[in-house]
Each structure stands twice: as structure tokens, then as C-alpha cells.
Design a protein around this motif. Structure first.
Motif, mmCIF file in Angstrom:
data_model
loop_
_atom_site.group_PDB
_atom_site.id
_atom_site.type_symbol
_atom_site.label_atom_id
_atom_site.label_comp_id
_atom_site.label_asym_id
_atom_site.label_seq_id
_atom_site.Cartn_x
_atom_site.Cartn_y
_atom_site.Cartn_z
ATOM 1 N N ARG A 45 0.837 -1.204 0.000
ATOM 2 C CA ARG A 45 0.000 0.000 0.000
ATOM 3 C C ARG A 45 0.872 1.253 0.000
ATOM 4 O O ARG A 45 0.599 2.223 -0.726
ATOM 5 C CB ARG A 45 -0.920 -0.019 1.225
ATOM 6 C CG ARG A 45 -2.060 0.980 1.152
ATOM 7 C CD ARG A 45 -2.995 0.823 2.331
ATOM 8 N NE ARG A 45 -3.742 -0.439 2.260
ATOM 9 C CZ ARG A 45 -3.602 -1.443 3.089
ATOM 10 N NH1 ARG A 45 -2.725 -1.366 4.070
ATOM 11 N NH2 ARG A 45 -4.317 -2.534 2.950
ATOM 12 N N TYR B 223 1.073 4.049 -2.982
ATOM 13 C CA TYR B 223 0.800 5.455 -2.716
ATOM 14 C C TYR B 223 1.994 6.325 -3.113
ATOM 15 O O TYR B 223 1.828 7.382 -3.739
ATOM 16 C CB TYR B 223 0.478 5.661 -1.239
ATOM 17 C CG TYR B 223 -0.007 7.055 -0.926
ATOM 18 C CD1 TYR B 223 -1.327 7.427 -1.190
ATOM 19 C CD2 TYR B 223 0.846 8.010 -0.391
ATOM 20 C CE1 TYR B 223 -1.781 8.709 -0.917
ATOM 21 C CE2 TYR B 223 0.405 9.297 -0.122
ATOM 22 C CZ TYR B 223 -0.913 9.634 -0.389
ATOM 23 O OH TYR B 223 -1.343 10.910 -0.136
ATOM 24 N N ALA C 124 -5.439 -0.344 -4.614
ATOM 25 C CA ALA C 124 -4.949 -0.108 -3.252
ATOM 26 C C ALA C 124 -5.835 -0.727 -2.182
ATOM 27 O O ALA C 124 -5.471 -0.696 -1.003
ATOM 28 C CB ALA C 124 -4.825 1.400 -3.006
ATOM 29 N N THR C 125 -6.968 -1.287 -2.566
ATOM 30 C CA THR C 125 -7.870 -1.898 -1.576
ATOM 31 C C THR C 125 -8.070 -3.380 -1.880
ATOM 32 O O THR C 125 -7.442 -4.234 -1.250
ATOM 33 C CB THR C 125 -9.220 -1.158 -1.560
ATOM 34 O OG1 THR C 125 -9.743 -1.071 -2.901
ATOM 35 C CG2 THR C 125 -9.053 0.257 -1.015
ATOM 36 N N ILE D 18 -4.817 -5.454 -2.995
ATOM 37 C CA ILE D 18 -3.878 -5.660 -1.878
ATOM 38 C C ILE D 18 -4.448 -6.651 -0.874
ATOM 39 O O ILE D 18 -3.729 -7.484 -0.321
ATOM 40 C CB ILE D 18 -3.544 -4.315 -1.212
ATOM 41 C CG1 ILE D 18 -2.597 -3.526 -2.115
ATOM 42 C CG2 ILE D 18 -2.930 -4.515 0.171
ATOM 43 C CD1 ILE D 18 -2.141 -2.212 -1.562
#
Length: 587
Positions: A93, A97, A120-121, A124
Motif C-alpha cells: 500500500r 501510494y 490499493a484496496t 492488496i
């Protein structure tokens, strides 16, 4: 199992956690072999009528000990293995980012916000499952299955064990086939979720527009269609997923049938005792979990592999704007010199800018005007190095823009974009975003300069007022002025106002510009505008049309020419007079 190879770098990094976790898991598997053995021994004692209280207490004590130690080691491996998988999620993550913050505008033109959020959600989360539940399932199925088979073969009957394992290759082939199907379908399901995520993000952000045009039903229909597509693709995944358990249960059922048929014959032939056959049956029951786990493993691994592929695809995209040629780490200062031969956006054949050349001394003000789409914002983006220029040069203080370190370049610019983005935080926090260490006095000074201080103090909470997501509680003019306050707070060497005064009235505009001239006498300011009153005091004015400079000079010089600038200025002045007259008549 390719995903485990791709994640090997992380397993090496967390070798202590995974090493001790796997050892604890193996110990639990070994301990689970004792209860069936104990039951078999007790059954034989009962059949021989040799079971006494002392013997029963001993074996019960063994079972209690097995339970206690299994509890402790189960707790240990969960902390170690699942803890490591959570750290992997955090690492990925953070990598994503950081990668997002370094990418250029072109990257965000290619990828939608909802899709990046899905990476990212959901993606992951799937990789975390692979590094946690996947490792657990792999190790547990191998250790438990291996120990059970070896125990059955060497302590009871290798012949009966071999017979019961005959259906297993068929199960391995089927689960492998299901796994390949699952990988393809889960990849499509994740893409569909990204589309849905993007639709929700756009709909929520643009809810005011949808309501203003009465398009709520259209938005709902669009969301429903996307949602149904997600359901359809996830049901497609579930159909394959649903095949694992029945297949494995059927194969294990065949093994049970073989154990009963051939085990009974061995008991009759006195090659096995009833207790041994009982233990064998219980061991065969223990083998169900490794087989089911093996099928579940394919499910987890293929999901993780599809998601990790998507993450790697994003991370593999190269950063276009880099410090590769950085030589200058000093403060951004000096005259600006621009010589753009030609510039086009990637993938477009249209030339956005051509033959743009000018010089601006430090402390001067540059005004850039022109029709919509004339190239004003493109020029601003090149000045800030949001894109690299291939055909031409831009220098600041005799240094090429590409030789400045990115950190110094960003610190040297203050930018007020056309789209005034505010965070869902207090007004003070939004203004201080450009300088987190700023005192409340500095924040107030910058707000006074931006002519927003009086508005703020009228709010019930003043500077502690929460502005809502994207500043939804503020008017357009208030958002513009807060953005200006944020940009001027760190007192940048070069301040860019990209059509940033369009939502304020003429009087407020003049007050802001007058304040900027007074407070930034030795700093460079660049203003793009549609309202020419915002740039009439500029030291140099460029008039752009279709990416070219068609007029240049000061306000006085341009008014002497019968060009676009003069016609537009006179037209805007006439409109202002008409508006004032209309207001006067109304009163």
C-alpha cells in the motif's frame, strides 16, 4: 503457485516470522496425529478387556496435553504468519501510494481514480490473503497431509494407504484445471470492480451536477448496470469456486469406500485389528482437511496472483518526470527564459504549443490570455515541469528546468489551479497545507492577502470550520480565495494563478492583485485569465491562439494595436458598464 515465487522477496525479508510460524504449524500437525492413535489403542484395550482406570487416565492426560500445546502453537503461528501478511499489505500500500505521488499527469490520464483505488484496496487484500491464508493452507495441507499419509502407511498398513490414495491424482488434475479457470475469471471480476469503483467515485463527486440537470435516474441506472456486471463476473468466479469442495468431497468419499471395503477384508484376514481400522478411518478423516485446503489454496492463490499481476503492472510504469539530470539543488530564483519550438501531448497528433518564446525578469509579472483551448494551461504545466519538453528549452536563473531537483522545483512554485481542490479539513489546515509549520498568524496574514479573512471570521468556528469534501460547504469565490491563501503562504519564488480570479468580483480582484504587487515586489508572478482586468498591470502580456503567440507587450502597447486584446478588453469594459447600469436602474 507462481505467485509464491513472485513474493519470495518478501518471504526472505520475513524469514524469521514465516520460519517459526511454519515450525509451529508443523508441530500442531504432528500433535493432531496423537488423538486417532490414542483412540485406536483404547478401542483395542476395550476389545481385549484390558482397559483399567490407570491406563485410561494416562491416555486422557495425553489428550489434554495435546489440546493445551495445540492451543499455544496455533496462537503462535497465527501471530507470526498473519502478522507478516499484514506487513506485506502495508508495504504494498505504501509502495502504491508513493508511486502514485511520483507519477506524471500522463499517468492519471491513462488510469481512472476508481481503478487506482481498487488496486490499493481489493487487490492488496487478495495478495495479503495469499501471503497469510495461502501460506497457512499450503504448509498445513502439505504437513498435515504428509504426516497423516506417513502415519497411516508406516504404523497401520501401507497397502491400505496406497489403495485409498489411488483417486488423489484425479483430484489434483481437476483442482489444477479449476485454478486456471479461476485466475482468468477473477481477473475480469477485479476489473469490473474497478469500473464500479470509478463510477461511484465520479457519481459522488459530481452529485451536484447530476441533481442540477435532473440526471439522478440516469446515474442510478448506470450504477445498477455496473453493479450487475460486477455480480455477473463474481458469480462466474463463484461457479468455479463452488466446484472445489464437491469434487474433493467426492474423491475423499471414494477413498472412504475403499478403506471400508479393503479394511474389512484385512480385519477378517487378521492383518489389521479393529482398533487399527478405527484409527485408520479417523486418520482418513483428518486427510479431508488437507484435501479441502488444497482446493481452497488454488482459490486463494489464483485470486492473489491475478491481483498481484495488476499491482505489478501499475508499479512497473516508469516515472516520466525524474531527477535523472538534476544538478541544481539551490533555491529556485532568477530570470525565466522560454523557447518552445513545439509541444504535443502524448498520443495526440495536434500541436498544442509552437514557437513560444519570451523572457521574464525576476520580480516581474507575466499575463497570459487567449481563447479557451489556446494553450494557456499547457504553458503553465510546462513551466512547472508536469511534462518534459522535447523540442525547446525552459530556463530559470540560467539553469534548465530539467537540471533542478524536483523537490527544489516544487518548493519554488506556488500554484493556484483552475480546479480548486480543498480537503475535508478545517480552513486553517487547508491553508497550511503548503506550509504545515505555519503559525496561525501567518495563516491569517495569507488569508488577509487573499481577501478571505473577513468571510472566515464570520463562520461560527472561524478558522476551525470544516469545509467538507472538496470544500462543498463553500462558494466558488471562497474556495478560490482559500486556494490563493494556500499558495501565497510559503511566499514562493514563482506564483502561478491559473484563471484563479474568475469567481470573485472586480473589486475583490483588484484588492487581491494590489496586495500581491505590494507583498511580492521581488517575486515573479504568472497570471492566466479570461478577464483582462486581472493582467492589465503585468510587465509582459502574451496573447495565445491555437498554441501560438499572436500578440505580446504591455497593456498600454496592446491597446494601441487593433488586435484581439484591444477588442476583448473594450468588450469586457462595455459589459461591465452595462452591468453597473442595470444594477443602478434596478435600485
Amino acid at each position: 503457485m507462481l505467485v509464491f515465487k513472485e513474493l519470495w522477496w518478501f518471504f526472505k525479508k520475513e524469514k524469521v516470522a514465516y520460519g517459526f510460524g511454519i515450525i509451529a504449524l508443523a508441530i500442531v500437525s504432528l500433535l493432531s496425529l496423537l488423538p486417532p492413535y490414542v483412540i485406536g489403542v483404547v478401542v483395542d484395550h476395550i476389545l481385549r478387556q484390558t482397559l483399567d482406570v490407570r491406563t485410561l487416565v494416562i491416555w486422557i492426560s495425553v489428550l489434554v496435553g495435546v489440546g493445551v500445546f495445540s492451543y499455544l502453537f496455533r496462537y503462535l503461528w497465527r501471530i507470526l504468519i498473519f502478522g507478516a501478511s499484514i506487513r506485506l499489505a502495508r508495504l504494498l500500500r505504501n509502495q502504491l501510494y508513493e508511486h502514485f505521488t511520483k507519477m506524471s499527469q500522463r499517468f492519471y490520464q491513462r488510469h481512472r481514480t476508481g481503478d487506482l483505488m481498487a488496486h490499493a484496496t481489493n487487490d492488496i487484500r487478495a495478495v495479503q490473503m495469499t501471503a497469510g491464508q495461502g501460506v497457512l493452507t499450503l504448509v498445513d495441507s502439505i504437513t498435515m497431509g504428509g504426516f497423516v499419509v506417513l502415519t497411516m502407511a508406516f504404523t497401520i498398513s501401507w497397502k491400505l494407504t496406497l489403495i485409498c490414495l489411488l483417486p488423489m491424482p484425479f483430484m489434483a488434475w481437476l483442482t489444477s484445471y479449476y485454478g486456471s479457470l479461476l485466475h482468468k475469471r477473477f481477473h475480469l471480476a477485479q476489473s469490473a470492480f474497478s469500473d464500479l469503483n470509478d463510477t461511484v467515485q465520479e457519481s459522488v463527486t459530481g452529485v451536484r451536477v447530476a441533481k442540477a440537470f435532473g440526471q439522478e435516474k440516469s446515474e442510478i441506472d448506470q450504477f445498477r448496470a455496473k453493479s450487475e456486471d460486477v455480480v455477473k463476473k463474481n458469480v462466474s468466479v463463484a461457479r468455479v469456486d463452488a466446484l472445489f469442495d464437491p469434487t474433493i468431497s467426492f474423491i475423499v468419499g471414494i477413498s472412504y469406500f475403499l478403506a471400508v471395503v479393503f479394511g474389512a477384508r484385512y480385519v477378517i484376514a487378521e492383518e489389521l485389528t479393529i482398533g487399527q481400522l478405527t484409527s485408520f478411518s479417523i486418520y482418513l478423516g483428518l486427510l479431508i482437511w488437507p484435501m479441502l485446503a488444497f482446493g481452497w489454496l488454488f482459490n486463494i492463490v489464483e485470486r492473489g496472483r491475478a491481483s498481484y499481476d495488476r499491482i505489478l503492472a501499475i508499479l512497473s510504469e516508469k516515472q516520466e518526470i525524474t531527477d535523472e539530470r538534476a544538478e541544481v539543488y539551490e533555491r529556485l530564483e532568477g530570470d525565466i527564459s522560454v523557447d518552445i519550438k513545439s509541444f504535443s501531448y502524448q498520443g495526440s497528433e495536434k500541436i498544442s504549443l509552437s514557437n513560444i518564446n519570451f523572457s521574464l525578469k525576476e520580480g516581474q509579472t507575466l499575463g497570459i490570455v487567449g481563447k479557451t483551448g489556446s494553450g494557456k494551461s499547457t504553458l503553465i504545466r510546462l513551466l512547472q515541469r508536469e511534462y518534459d519538453l522535447d523540442d525547446g528549452t525552459i530556463t530559470i536563473g540560467e539553469h534548465s528546468l530539467q537540471t533542478y531537483s524536483l523537490d527544489r522545483l516544487k518548493q519554488g512554485f506556488g500554484h493556484v489551479p483552475q480546479d480548486h481542490f480543498l480537503f475535508s479539513a478545517t480552513i486553517a489546515d487547508n491553508v497550511a497545507f503548503a506550509k504545515p509549520t505555519a503559525s496561525i498568524r501567518e495563516i491569517i496574514n495569507s488569508c488577509q492577502l487573499a481577501q478571505i479573512h473577513e468571510d472566515i471570521v464570520r463562520f461560527p468556528q472561524g478558522y476551525e470550520t470544516i469545509v467538507g469534501e472538496r470544500g462543498v460547504t463553500l462558494s466558488g469565490g471562497q474556495k478560490q480565495r482559500i486556494s490563493i491563501a494556500r499558495a501565497v503562504l510559503p511566499n514562493p519564488e514563482i506564483l502561478i494563478l491559473d484563471d484563479s480570479l474568475s469567481a470573485v468580483d472586480a473589486k475583490t480582484e483588484e484588492q487581491i492583485l494590489s496586495g500581491l504587487r505590494e507583498n511580492r515586489q521581488d517575486k515573479t508572478t504568472i497570471i492566466t485569465a479570461h478577464r483582462l482586468s486581472a493582467i492589465k498591470h503585468a510587465d509582459l502580456i502574451l496573447v495565445l491562439d491555437q498554441g501560438k503567440v499572436i500578440e505580446r507587450g504591455t497593456h498600454t502597447n496592446l491597446m494601441k494595436e487593433a488586435g484581439w486584446y484591444r477588442r476583448m478588453y473594450e468588450q469586457q469594459q462595455l459589459e461591465e458598464i452595462v452591468e453597473q447600469g442595470g444594477r443602478a436602474d434596478a435600485t
